[in-house]
Design an enzyme around this catalytic site. Sequence first.
Site, PDB file in Angstrom:
ATOM      1  N   ASP A  61       9.013  24.323 -20.669  1.00 24.19           N
ATOM      2  CA  ASP A  61       8.622  25.642 -21.186  1.00 24.19           C
ATOM      3  C   ASP A  61       7.570  26.225 -20.260  1.00 24.19           C
ATOM      4  O   ASP A  61       7.055  25.533 -19.378  1.00 24.19           O
ATOM      5  CB  ASP A  61       8.153  25.571 -22.650  1.00 24.19           C
ATOM      6  CG  ASP A  61       6.869  24.793 -22.857  1.00 24.19           C
ATOM      7  OD1 ASP A  61       6.496  23.975 -21.987  1.00 24.19           O
ATOM      8  OD2 ASP A  61       6.219  24.980 -23.904  1.00 24.19           O
ATOM      9  N   TYR A  63       4.223  27.643 -18.362  1.00 23.65           N
ATOM     10  CA  TYR A  63       2.823  27.211 -18.342  1.00 23.65           C
ATOM     11  C   TYR A  63       2.072  27.930 -19.469  1.00 23.65           C
ATOM     12  O   TYR A  63       2.158  29.157 -19.588  1.00 23.65           O
ATOM     13  CB  TYR A  63       2.167  27.565 -17.010  1.00 23.65           C
ATOM     14  CG  TYR A  63       2.695  26.805 -15.811  1.00 23.65           C
ATOM     15  CD1 TYR A  63       2.602  25.426 -15.726  1.00 23.65           C
ATOM     16  CD2 TYR A  63       3.266  27.495 -14.734  1.00 23.65           C
ATOM     17  CE1 TYR A  63       3.066  24.740 -14.614  1.00 23.65           C
ATOM     18  CE2 TYR A  63       3.736  26.821 -13.610  1.00 23.65           C
ATOM     19  CZ  TYR A  63       3.626  25.440 -13.557  1.00 23.65           C
ATOM     20  OH  TYR A  63       4.083  24.760 -12.458  1.00 23.65           O
ATOM     21  N   PHE A  74       8.201  26.203 -13.106  1.00 21.85           N
ATOM     22  CA  PHE A  74       7.305  25.535 -12.157  1.00 21.85           C
ATOM     23  C   PHE A  74       6.510  26.490 -11.274  1.00 21.85           C
ATOM     24  O   PHE A  74       5.563  26.080 -10.608  1.00 21.85           O
ATOM     25  CB  PHE A  74       8.063  24.540 -11.256  1.00 21.85           C
ATOM     26  CG  PHE A  74       8.642  23.367 -11.980  1.00 21.85           C
ATOM     27  CD1 PHE A  74       7.835  22.331 -12.417  1.00 21.85           C
ATOM     28  CD2 PHE A  74      10.003  23.297 -12.240  1.00 21.85           C
ATOM     29  CE1 PHE A  74       8.362  21.237 -13.095  1.00 21.85           C
ATOM     30  CE2 PHE A  74      10.549  22.219 -12.913  1.00 21.85           C
ATOM     31  CZ  PHE A  74       9.732  21.179 -13.345  1.00 21.85           C
ATOM     32  N   HIS A 183      10.094  13.010 -14.008  1.00 21.04           N
ATOM     33  CA  HIS A 183       9.480  14.336 -13.941  1.00 21.04           C
ATOM     34  C   HIS A 183       8.386  14.334 -12.867  1.00 21.04           C
ATOM     35  O   HIS A 183       7.714  13.311 -12.672  1.00 21.04           O
ATOM     36  CB  HIS A 183       8.885  14.700 -15.302  1.00 21.04           C
ATOM     37  CG  HIS A 183       8.539  16.143 -15.441  1.00 21.04           C
ATOM     38  ND1 HIS A 183       7.343  16.659 -14.981  1.00 21.04           N
ATOM     39  CD2 HIS A 183       9.224  17.180 -15.970  1.00 21.04           C
ATOM     40  CE1 HIS A 183       7.310  17.960 -15.238  1.00 21.04           C
ATOM     41  NE2 HIS A 183       8.428  18.305 -15.826  1.00 21.04           N
TER      42      HIS A 183
END
Length: 216
Positions: A61, A63, A74, A183
């Site tokens: 989701d 930031y 990102f 991740h």
Amino acid sequence: MKTDWRDALADFIGTQTFKQLRVFVNEVYAKEHVLPPYDTIYRALQLCPLKETRVVILGQDPYPTPGHAHGLAFSVQHPVAPPPSLRNMLTEIESDVGTPHITGGDLTPWAQQGVLLLNTILTVRAGCPLSHAGKGWEAFTDAIIRAVAEQQEHVVFMLWGAKAKAKQCLINPARHLILTAAHPSPLSAWNGFFGCRHFSAANAYLTAHNRTPILW
């Protein structure tokens, strides 16, 4: 969003799930501090048409820090410094293919080359990660992933972390390249993200299928 996305998602857009999601989004933007800015919710789709999608990088989701999210998974815009997960991505790129072509943390140039930087949840309340989980975004972004997987050929899907890897069931591995790893978060990057060499693998696959590689 681009016309080809609207056409591809028309069936889902007509569902009660999406109608309820739109009501929810309009309500929370009217009364809460929600990210990203309202006019950038669909920025990933605006910058990367379906017909031009060559790579999908899946995030979770936006930031939750004000000033960071701008509609691309990102990515952050100048003058915001790259957050930890993005720093680790850029470190892996440098190790894998050489110095990144982007400067700072704005991944817009990737999106303009056909990299769909898609979060599975497209909005968040400021300061509250995952606050908009379960509101309908997941069904919408699953429809996006299906559209790419069914209507395009030879796309690279980068699925990092358990939640992203769970989306493999939406993709036919005979038609596309699925790359999975830990991740890039500092909590897990050393458990398989660093050294995954996904960026060179993506370009090798694209080149082998007569598609233009990405300038990472």
